[in-house]
Scaffold this active site. Structure first.
Site, PDB file in Angstrom:
ATOM      1  N   HIS A   1      -6.236 -29.613  26.196  1.00 25.45           N
ATOM      2  CA  HIS A   1      -7.136 -28.559  26.655  1.00 25.45           C
ATOM      3  C   HIS A   1      -8.570 -29.070  26.582  1.00 25.45           C
ATOM      4  O   HIS A   1      -8.842 -30.114  25.996  1.00 25.45           O
ATOM      5  CB  HIS A   1      -6.979 -27.282  25.815  1.00 25.45           C
ATOM      6  CG  HIS A   1      -7.326 -27.433  24.374  1.00 25.45           C
ATOM      7  ND1 HIS A   1      -6.394 -27.493  23.362  1.00 25.45           N
ATOM      8  CD2 HIS A   1      -8.528 -27.544  23.754  1.00 25.45           C
ATOM      9  CE1 HIS A   1      -6.989 -27.633  22.209  1.00 25.45           C
ATOM     10  NE2 HIS A   1      -8.293 -27.670  22.408  1.00 25.45           N
TER      11      HIS A   1
HETATM   12  P1  TYD Z   1      -3.209 -24.534  19.590  1.00 22.58           P
HETATM   13  O1  TYD Z   1      -4.414 -24.206  20.401  1.00 22.58           O
HETATM   14  O2  TYD Z   1      -1.884 -24.551  20.273  1.00 22.58           O
HETATM   15  O3  TYD Z   1      -3.414 -25.904  18.855  1.00 22.58           O
HETATM   16  P2  TYD Z   1      -3.668 -27.369  19.485  1.00 22.58           P
HETATM   17  O4  TYD Z   1      -4.667 -27.221  20.577  1.00 22.58           O
HETATM   18  O5  TYD Z   1      -4.162 -28.159  18.353  1.00 22.58           O
HETATM   19  O6  TYD Z   1      -2.366 -27.898  19.980  1.00 22.58           O
HETATM   20  O7  TYD Z   1      -3.171 -23.503  18.392  1.00 22.58           O
HETATM   21  C1  TYD Z   1      -1.980 -23.194  17.699  1.00 22.58           C
HETATM   22  C2  TYD Z   1      -2.025 -21.717  17.239  1.00 22.58           C
HETATM   23  O8  TYD Z   1      -3.058 -21.536  16.258  1.00 22.58           O
HETATM   24  C3  TYD Z   1      -2.313 -20.766  18.365  1.00 22.58           C
HETATM   25  O9  TYD Z   1      -1.478 -19.637  18.182  1.00 22.58           O
HETATM   26  C4  TYD Z   1      -3.748 -20.346  18.141  1.00 22.58           C
HETATM   27  C5  TYD Z   1      -3.947 -20.496  16.656  1.00 22.58           C
HETATM   28  N1  TYD Z   1      -5.305 -20.873  16.239  1.00 22.58           N
HETATM   29  C6  TYD Z   1      -6.067 -19.959  15.526  1.00 22.58           C
HETATM   30  O10 TYD Z   1      -5.639 -18.827  15.242  1.00 22.58           O
HETATM   31  N2  TYD Z   1      -7.310 -20.320  15.121  1.00 22.58           N
HETATM   32  C7  TYD Z   1      -7.833 -21.542  15.404  1.00 22.58           C
HETATM   33  O11 TYD Z   1      -8.976 -21.845  14.999  1.00 22.58           O
HETATM   34  C8  TYD Z   1      -7.040 -22.477  16.163  1.00 22.58           C
HETATM   35  C9  TYD Z   1      -7.578 -23.841  16.526  1.00 22.58           C
HETATM   36  C10 TYD Z   1      -5.782 -22.091  16.562  1.00 22.58           C
END
Ligand code: TYD
Length: 134
Positions: A51
């Protein structure tokens, strides 16, 4: 185009007991921190991220183990191996990022200048490329 990614080294306070790194807003951090999260226990072969953020500034530090961060912006592809607890990767704004090759012991700590907001995410690579070229 000015660089949107940069490695930053932090001073290590080491002595015969071991090592300590201190991170402080306004002193050695490139932005004021509103949020800290960390990624750990990543399963073998799993990659994360995929992303971009519209505005968010982040500093990624592998406080344990290692991980490869792939960044793309302005037609450039950059790859960083984070494997030092005293080194951070600054990602400032509109950068496509992917995290690969987590070691089993990797703890990737991420400092951010804003609270979590799904509105700031671009999760579709084609939309990232479209918006980047506007
Ligand atoms: P995700 O965006 O899929 O992680 P990455 O980009 O590292 O693969 O996030 C995983 C889950 O965690 C998603 O349900 C959103 C949540 N999350 C939060 O609640 N707070 C945060 O600061 C972050 C980064 C993710």
């Amino acid at each position: 185009m000015t660089a949107k990614t940069a490695l930053i080294s932090f001073q290590v306070h080491g002595d015969d007991r071991g090592s300590l790194v201190a991170l402080e807003d306004g002193h050695n951090l490139p932005f004021d921190v509103k949020r800290v999260y960390y990624i750990y226990g990543t399963k073998t072969g799993i990659a994360r991220g995929f992303h971009a953020h519209r505005k968010l500034k982040q500093l990624l530090i592998a406080v344990s183990g290692s991980v490869t961060i792939k960044c793309e912006y302005g037609g450039q592809n950059k790859e960083y191996i984070l494997d030092k607890p005293n080194e951070g990767l600054l990602i400032d704004g509109f950068v496509w990022r992917e995290m690969h090759d987590f070691s089993p012991d990797c703890v990737l700590m991420v400092l951010a200048d804003e609270y979590y907001s799904e509105d700031d995410y671009i999760r579709d690579y084609d939309i990232f490329k479209q918006e980047e070229n506007l």
